[in-house]
Design a protein around this motif. Structure first.
Motif, PDB file in Angstrom:
ATOM      1  N   PHE A  29      29.367 -40.463  26.101  1.00  0.00           N
ATOM      2  CA  PHE A  29      27.951 -40.537  26.386  1.00  0.00           C
ATOM      3  C   PHE A  29      27.511 -41.980  26.424  1.00  0.00           C
ATOM      4  N   ASP A  30      26.677 -42.289  27.389  1.00  0.00           N
ATOM      5  CA  ASP A  30      26.010 -43.589  27.430  1.00  0.00           C
ATOM      6  C   ASP A  30      24.653 -43.395  26.773  1.00  0.00           C
ATOM      7  N   PHE A  31      24.379 -44.182  25.754  1.00  0.00           N
ATOM      8  CA  PHE A  31      23.104 -44.087  25.061  1.00  0.00           C
ATOM      9  C   PHE A  31      22.526 -45.480  24.958  1.00  0.00           C
ATOM     10  N   ASP A  32      21.495 -45.717  25.741  1.00  0.00           N
ATOM     11  CA  ASP A  32      20.855 -47.018  25.765  1.00  0.00           C
ATOM     12  C   ASP A  32      19.347 -46.818  25.667  1.00  0.00           C
ATOM     13  N   PRO A  33      18.848 -46.577  24.441  1.00  0.00           N
ATOM     14  CA  PRO A  33      17.419 -46.307  24.296  1.00  0.00           C
ATOM     15  C   PRO A  33      16.600 -47.545  24.617  1.00  0.00           C
ATOM     16  N   PRO A  34      15.379 -47.346  25.102  1.00  0.00           N
ATOM     17  CA  PRO A  34      14.532 -48.507  25.413  1.00  0.00           C
ATOM     18  C   PRO A  34      14.123 -49.223  24.128  1.00  0.00           C
TER      19      PRO A  34
END
Length: 83
Positions: free
Chosen positions: A65-70
């Motif tokens: 999973f790619d998880f890049d929260p703002p």
């Protein structure tokens, strides 16, 4: 294409059953009666309405999973209002 395997055949050739599932559902029988169905995750999601819980998603063997929260700009803390 639908494939039917006995439990014994499934146990002896799980890899073959997974390959067959890429072509369609694989019915697995116990004592001659359908007991289980093997599907690809894509087919399962299509049939289930596309909903997968977080636990199900993380339990996948090759889950990536790619998880890049703002980023939140500014100060997000504030003093408690005790009035």
């Amino acid at each position: 294409m639908v494939t039917t395997l006995t439990s014994r055949e499934f146990n002896q050739d799980t890899s073959g059953a997974k390959k067959a599932a890429s072509e369609g559902p694989v019915f697995i029988t116990d004592r001659g009666r359908p007991a289980h169905v093997l599907l690809t995750i894509e087919d399962y999601l299509r049939l289930s309405g596309g909903h997968m819980s977080l636990a199900e998603a993380l339990a996948q063997e090759n889950a990536e999973f790619d998880f890049d929260p703002p980023r939140i700009a500014g100060d997000i803390s504030r003093p408690a209002d005790l009035d």
